[in-house]
Write a protein that holds these residues in place. Structure first.
Motif, PDB file in Angstrom:
ATOM      1  N   LYS A 157       1.186   4.271  -2.875  1.00 46.63           N
ATOM      2  CA  LYS A 157       1.190   5.688  -2.624  1.00 46.63           C
ATOM      3  C   LYS A 157       2.183   6.394  -3.155  1.00 46.63           C
ATOM      4  CE  LYS A 157      -1.766   5.221   1.565  1.00 46.63           C
ATOM      5  NZ  LYS A 157      -1.823   5.382   2.887  1.00 46.63           N
ATOM      6  N   GLU A 211       0.823  -1.227  -0.051  1.00 53.70           N
ATOM      7  CA  GLU A 211      -0.046   0.029   0.010  1.00 53.70           C
ATOM      8  C   GLU A 211       0.822   1.331  -0.087  1.00 53.70           C
ATOM      9  OE1 GLU A 211      -2.579  -3.350   1.086  1.00 53.70           O
ATOM     10  OE2 GLU A 211      -0.580  -2.756   1.919  1.00 53.70           O
ATOM     11  N   GLU A 212       1.682   1.274   0.893  1.00 54.28           N
ATOM     12  CA  GLU A 212       2.858   2.444   0.925  1.00 54.28           C
ATOM     13  C   GLU A 212       3.689   2.507  -0.438  1.00 54.28           C
ATOM     14  OE1 GLU A 212       2.965   4.772   3.126  1.00 54.28           O
ATOM     15  OE2 GLU A 212       1.210   3.645   3.917  1.00 54.28           O
ATOM     16  N   GLU A 231      -8.722   2.847   1.402  1.00 59.09           N
ATOM     17  CA  GLU A 231      -7.834   3.809   2.007  1.00 59.09           C
ATOM     18  C   GLU A 231      -6.967   4.393   0.496  1.00 59.09           C
ATOM     19  OE1 GLU A 231      -3.712   3.958   4.587  1.00 59.09           O
ATOM     20  OE2 GLU A 231      -4.953   1.913   4.594  1.00 59.09           O
ATOM     21  N   LEU A 232      -6.586   3.429  -0.214  1.00 63.05           N
ATOM     22  CA  LEU A 232      -5.898   4.027  -1.281  1.00 63.05           C
ATOM     23  C   LEU A 232      -6.941   4.808  -2.324  1.00 63.05           C
ATOM     24  CD1 LEU A 232      -3.924   0.537  -2.289  1.00 63.05           C
ATOM     25  CD2 LEU A 232      -3.350   2.409  -1.199  1.00 63.05           C
ATOM     26  N   GLN A 269      -7.383  12.538  -2.560  1.00 68.56           N
ATOM     27  CA  GLN A 269      -6.702  13.616  -1.828  1.00 68.56           C
ATOM     28  C   GLN A 269      -5.462  14.180  -2.711  1.00 68.56           C
ATOM     29  OE1 GLN A 269      -7.812  15.574   0.621  1.00 68.56           O
ATOM     30  NE2 GLN A 269      -9.784  14.141   0.764  1.00 68.56           N
ATOM     31  N   GLU A 270      -4.545  13.498  -3.179  1.00 65.94           N
ATOM     32  CA  GLU A 270      -3.474  13.488  -3.847  1.00 65.94           C
ATOM     33  C   GLU A 270      -3.351  14.030  -5.245  1.00 65.94           C
ATOM     34  OE1 GLU A 270      -0.270  13.741  -2.144  1.00 65.94           O
ATOM     35  OE2 GLU A 270      -1.491  13.698  -0.582  1.00 65.94           O
ATOM     36  N   GLU A 298      -9.032   6.918  -1.266  1.00 69.72           N
ATOM     37  CA  GLU A 298      -9.026   8.284  -0.563  1.00 69.72           C
ATOM     38  C   GLU A 298      -7.672   8.887  -0.681  1.00 69.72           C
ATOM     39  OE1 GLU A 298     -10.074  11.414   1.857  1.00 69.72           O
ATOM     40  OE2 GLU A 298     -11.489  10.029   0.645  1.00 69.72           O
ATOM     41  N   PHE A 299      -6.609   8.299  -0.719  1.00 68.57           N
ATOM     42  CA  PHE A 299      -5.399   8.796  -1.176  1.00 68.57           C
ATOM     43  C   PHE A 299      -5.425   9.301  -2.341  1.00 68.57           C
ATOM     44  CE2 PHE A 299      -1.036   8.795  -2.216  1.00 68.57           C
ATOM     45  CZ  PHE A 299      -0.064   9.251  -1.240  1.00 68.57           C
ATOM     46  N   TYR A 300      -5.659   8.788  -3.347  1.00 68.91           N
ATOM     47  CA  TYR A 300      -5.647   9.194  -4.790  1.00 68.91           C
ATOM     48  C   TYR A 300      -6.643  10.317  -4.983  1.00 68.91           C
ATOM     49  CZ  TYR A 300      -6.695   8.942  -9.846  1.00 68.91           C
ATOM     50  OH  TYR A 300      -6.887   9.172 -11.231  1.00 68.91           O
ATOM     51  N   SER A 337       2.392   9.780  -5.428  1.00 62.82           N
ATOM     52  CA  SER A 337       3.250  10.773  -5.163  1.00 62.82           C
ATOM     53  C   SER A 337       4.273  11.241  -6.409  1.00 62.82           C
ATOM     54  CB  SER A 337       3.756  10.832  -4.025  1.00 62.82           C
ATOM     55  OG  SER A 337       2.608  10.574  -2.813  1.00 62.82           O
TER      56      SER A 337
END
Length: 230
Positions: free
Chosen positions: A74, A70-71, A135-136, A142-143, A138-140, A78
């Motif tokens: 992300k 997962e990290e 979770e991924l 936001q980022e 949501e990260f996508y 990024s």
């Protein structure tokens, strides 16, 4: 004559920078390998050991830099997507031409730097797998998604404020810009296109047509002769 120790020390001095460069290069190599595999196989089907093998390192080395898959994903977002917004926003601030020209430029640069590259496969991946990995997703959002929306808002708002675009609902209009771009990305990674008679559209011609069609609907125009104002 210099001792053998001299040559040994000198050889170590020559080799050390190469080892250091290799160590510094590993995160980038891992991110490249991860992007390739995520786009080829999807997130769920990609195994960490596959990423390490493609990058030419051990699984343990992979986890030194990225403690989980997962990290790693992300970090791919990024590195390849959210990291571009500082430059894109700076270009917005520095642009001196008309807003229609800015929008043309924006869509062309997007295609060259994202849409035509393997990075565009991340969008297809998130559309297909995002629900299974909230979770991924949501990260996508936001980022990448929200910053992209905000940049498009700034462009459209500039056009309205300068009288170049008709008054519009900007929050909805951003999807008018995004829709053809997302479609074009999906054609690059879909088995639905490629068969004879159902080829994917030529990207440059497609974008040129979409941009001009979009602008003809956005640009403020005087009423046609003989046509009553609403």
């Amino acid at each position: 004559m210099p001792s053998s120790g001299f040559f040994s020390n000198k050889l170590r001095a020559v080799r050390a920078p190469k080892r250091e460069r290799r160590k510094e290069a590993r995160p980038g190599e891992l991110l490249d390998a991860a992007l390739d595999l995520f786009v080829e196989k999807g997130f769920a089907a990609t195994r960490s050991e596959e990423v390490a093998a493609r990058a030419g390192v051990s699984k343990g080395t992979l986890f030194l830099y990225f403690p989980s898959k997962e990290e790693l994903f992300k970090a791919v977002i990024s590195e390849n997507l959210s990291g571009r917004f500082a430059q894109w926003n700076a270009q917005f601030e520095a642009f001196e031409g008309s807003t229609p020209d800015m929008l043309r430029y924006c869509m062309r640069i997007w295609w060259e730097s994202v849409g035509s590259t393997k990075v565009s496969g991340i969008t297809k991946l998130m559309l297909s797998e995002g629900r299974n990995f909230p979770e991924l997703a949501e990260f996508y959002q936001q980022e990448f998604v929200l910053p992209a929306h905000e940049l498009l808002r700034r462009i459209l708002r500039r056009g309205v404020e300068r009288g170049e675009f008709a008054p519009i609902d900007i929050d909805l209009a951003i999807y008018t810009v995004l829709a053809p771009m997302v479609f074009l990305m999906l054609t690059q990674h879909s088995a639905c296109f490629g068969a004879k008679g159902n080829e994917a559209p030529d990207p440059e011609k497609y974008l040129a047509l979409q941009i001009e069609t979009l602008l003809n609907g956005l640009c403020a125009q005087p009423p046609a002769a003989g046509r009553a104002l609403p």
